[in-house]
Design a protein around this motif. Structure first.
Motif, mmCIF file in Angstrom:
data_model
loop_
_atom_site.group_PDB
_atom_site.id
_atom_site.type_symbol
_atom_site.label_atom_id
_atom_site.label_comp_id
_atom_site.label_asym_id
_atom_site.label_seq_id
_atom_site.Cartn_x
_atom_site.Cartn_y
_atom_site.Cartn_z
ATOM 1 N N MET A 1 0.843 -1.206 0.000
ATOM 2 C CA MET A 1 0.000 0.000 0.000
ATOM 3 C C MET A 1 0.871 1.246 0.000
ATOM 4 O O MET A 1 1.765 1.384 0.835
ATOM 5 N N ARG A 2 0.632 2.113 -0.954
ATOM 6 C CA ARG A 2 1.331 3.394 -1.006
ATOM 7 C C ARG A 2 0.308 4.519 -1.019
ATOM 8 O O ARG A 2 -0.709 4.438 -1.719
ATOM 9 N N SER A 3 0.587 5.559 -0.265
ATOM 10 C CA SER A 3 -0.332 6.698 -0.216
ATOM 11 C C SER A 3 0.460 7.977 -0.015
ATOM 12 O O SER A 3 1.642 7.949 0.336
ATOM 13 N N GLY A 4 -0.213 9.103 -0.230
ATOM 14 C CA GLY A 4 0.448 10.381 -0.018
ATOM 15 C C GLY A 4 -0.405 11.551 -0.455
ATOM 16 O O GLY A 4 -1.478 11.382 -1.049
ATOM 17 N N PHE A 5 0.084 12.740 -0.140
ATOM 18 C CA PHE A 5 -0.620 13.983 -0.433
ATOM 19 C C PHE A 5 0.082 14.702 -1.580
ATOM 20 O O PHE A 5 1.308 14.819 -1.597
ATOM 21 N N VAL A 6 -0.718 15.178 -2.517
ATOM 22 C CA VAL A 6 -0.199 15.847 -3.710
ATOM 23 C C VAL A 6 -0.950 17.158 -3.894
ATOM 24 O O VAL A 6 -2.174 17.170 -3.975
ATOM 25 N N SER A 7 -0.239 18.260 -3.931
ATOM 26 C CA SER A 7 -0.902 19.569 -4.039
ATOM 27 C C SER A 7 -0.737 20.165 -5.431
ATOM 28 O O SER A 7 0.262 19.942 -6.120
ATOM 29 N N PHE A 8 -1.759 20.922 -5.845
ATOM 30 C CA PHE A 8 -1.734 21.692 -7.089
ATOM 31 C C PHE A 8 -1.339 23.126 -6.743
ATOM 32 O O PHE A 8 -1.933 23.738 -5.852
ATOM 33 N N ILE A 9 -0.374 23.663 -7.463
ATOM 34 C CA ILE A 9 0.027 25.061 -7.294
ATOM 35 C C ILE A 9 0.077 25.698 -8.677
ATOM 36 O O ILE A 9 0.508 25.076 -9.653
ATOM 37 N N GLY A 10 -0.361 26.948 -8.766
ATOM 38 C CA GLY A 10 -0.287 27.630 -10.056
ATOM 39 C C GLY A 10 -1.041 28.942 -10.027
ATOM 40 O O GLY A 10 -1.709 29.276 -9.048
ATOM 41 N N ARG A 11 -0.911 29.683 -11.109
ATOM 42 C CA ARG A 11 -1.626 30.954 -11.238
ATOM 43 C C ARG A 11 -3.125 30.695 -11.408
ATOM 44 O O ARG A 11 -3.542 29.572 -11.714
ATOM 45 N N PRO A 12 -3.961 31.724 -11.269
ATOM 46 C CA PRO A 12 -5.392 31.543 -11.533
ATOM 47 C C PRO A 12 -5.656 31.167 -12.992
ATOM 48 O O PRO A 12 -4.916 31.562 -13.895
ATOM 49 N N ASN A 13 -6.690 30.366 -13.188
ATOM 50 C CA ASN A 13 -7.202 30.075 -14.532
ATOM 51 C C ASN A 13 -6.269 29.234 -15.399
ATOM 52 O O ASN A 13 -6.324 29.313 -16.628
ATOM 53 N N VAL A 14 -5.413 28.412 -14.765
ATOM 54 C CA VAL A 14 -4.553 27.518 -15.557
ATOM 55 C C VAL A 14 -5.178 26.126 -15.684
ATOM 56 O O VAL A 14 -4.629 25.254 -16.367
ATOM 57 N N GLY A 15 -6.312 25.915 -14.998
ATOM 58 C CA GLY A 15 -7.022 24.646 -15.140
ATOM 59 C C GLY A 15 -6.776 23.642 -14.028
ATOM 60 O O GLY A 15 -6.937 22.436 -14.234
ATOM 61 N N LYS A 16 -6.399 24.115 -12.833
ATOM 62 C CA LYS A 16 -6.098 23.193 -11.725
ATOM 63 C C LYS A 16 -7.330 22.387 -11.311
ATOM 64 O O LYS A 16 -7.256 21.172 -11.112
ATOM 65 N N SER A 17 -8.466 23.067 -11.175
ATOM 66 C CA SER A 17 -9.683 22.369 -10.748
ATOM 67 C C SER A 17 -10.179 21.403 -11.822
ATOM 68 O O SER A 17 -10.635 20.297 -11.523
ATOM 69 N N THR A 18 -10.084 21.811 -13.090
ATOM 70 C CA THR A 18 -10.465 20.925 -14.185
ATOM 71 C C THR A 18 -9.560 19.699 -14.209
ATOM 72 O O THR A 18 -10.015 18.570 -14.449
ATOM 73 N N LEU A 19 -8.288 19.903 -13.922
ATOM 74 C CA LEU A 19 -7.344 18.782 -13.876
ATOM 75 C C LEU A 19 -7.670 17.858 -12.710
ATOM 76 O O LEU A 19 -7.622 16.627 -12.857
ATOM 77 N N LEU A 20 -7.991 18.417 -11.559
ATOM 78 C CA LEU A 20 -8.382 17.591 -10.407
ATOM 79 C C LEU A 20 -9.566 16.698 -10.778
ATOM 80 O O LEU A 20 -9.558 15.491 -10.521
ATOM 81 N N ASN A 21 -10.585 17.289 -11.392
ATOM 82 C CA ASN A 21 -11.759 16.511 -11.787
ATOM 83 C C ASN A 21 -11.400 15.428 -12.811
ATOM 84 O O ASN A 21 -11.935 14.319 -12.765
#
Length: 295
Positions: A1-21
């Protein structure tokens, strides 16, 4: 079992939320073509045999013009610590901007592996992509570089495989049936805000906040009450629309999405309130969940 936390960082409107989905293969975060859509730190929980990835979506980092802007930048920057991997998401078709360079300067101070995610490759030529990769490589020693299109899901499976290399933990943090750590009240507020963002003019989104002040689940129906906060009466009129038309439309769209999510009938009431300069008032930033009481 492998697990971990991965964060998105970037300027506004680069598509972070769309990428998460896209990575989650289902909707976790609201999306809009308006900059600054994400205001809260949102967790998506990706489960696969022997792997669990906890994605942390963050507000876009930009020059703040009010207290809310400063709070959102702080929230985003806090997510570069105590994670196993950072996804630095950029809009490949726009090229490097001052905001990207500012974030990279901050990332120079951390030891966490940083993966450059060049988004929107569906709008780029192969030559443009190669140029962009080389341009970014000269600025920072990225652990990996993964071009993707969150919109078309191109290469998102490759990004998941790259992320797995950096997972260090051997514990399952959440049950398999959990897809997000966000509360239903938060999700409802965000759905209403998304419908407003996608149906109003450019200046309106930055003036709006939504707060679910009532969520009562019964056997066959869920009763919901949401306050829509605006900072000017002129914005209030736009949000309500002629004879209440926009508010009614937003309510219908939100209800349909929430019903699909909860599997029950939903009754939703929306109220619009004007609170001048709410983005600079600590009380409302606390009430709306943007600030913690100890900040």
């Amino acid at each position: 079992m492998r697990s971990g936390f991965v964060s998105f960082i970037g300027r506004p409107n680069v598509g972070k939320s769309t990428l998460l989905n896209a990575l989650m293969t289902q909707k976790i975060a609201i999306t809009s073509d308006k900059a600054g859509t994400t205001r809260n730190v949102i967790q998506g929980i990706y489960n696969e045999d022997n792997y669990q990835i906890i994605f942390v979506d963050t507000p876009g980092i930009s020059k703040p013009i009010n207290r809310l802007g400063k709070v959102l930048n702080k929230k985003a920057m806090e997510q570069i610590d105590d994670v196993d991997c950072i996804l630095f998401v950029v809009d490949g078709k726009k090229g490097i901007g001052p905001g990207d360079k500012y974030i990279l300067n901050v990332l120079n101070k951390v030891e966490t592996p940083v993966v450059l995610v060049i988004n929107k490759i569906d709008q780029m030529s192969k030559e443009m992509l190669i140029y962009t990769i080389n341009e970014y490589k000269d600025l920072y020693p990225f652990a990996d570089i993964v071009p993707v299109s969150a919109f078309t899901n191109d290469n998102t499976d490759r990004l998941i495989e790259v992320i797995k290399k950096y997972l260090k933990d051997e514990v399952k943090y959440f049950d398999d049936d959990m897809i997000t750590s966000n509360t239903m009240g938060f999700m409802v507020s965000e759905i209403v805000r998304e419908k407003l963002l996608n149906d109003t003019i450019e200046e309106v989104p930055h003036s709006i906040a939504c707060n679910c002040v009532g969520y009562e689940e019964k056997k066959d129906i869920v009763n919901i009450l949401v306050d829509i906060i605006v900072d000017r009466d002129s914005i209030k009129k736009i949000v309500i629309g002629k004879n209440g038309s926009r508010l009614k439309k937003v309510g219908i769209l939100a209800r349909e999405e929430i019903e699909a999510m909860v599997g029950k009938k939903v009754y939703i009431e929306l109220y619009v309130k004007t609170i001048k300069n709410w983005k600079d008032k600590e009380k409302y930033l606390l009430d709306l969940g943007y600030l913690n009481s100890d900040e």
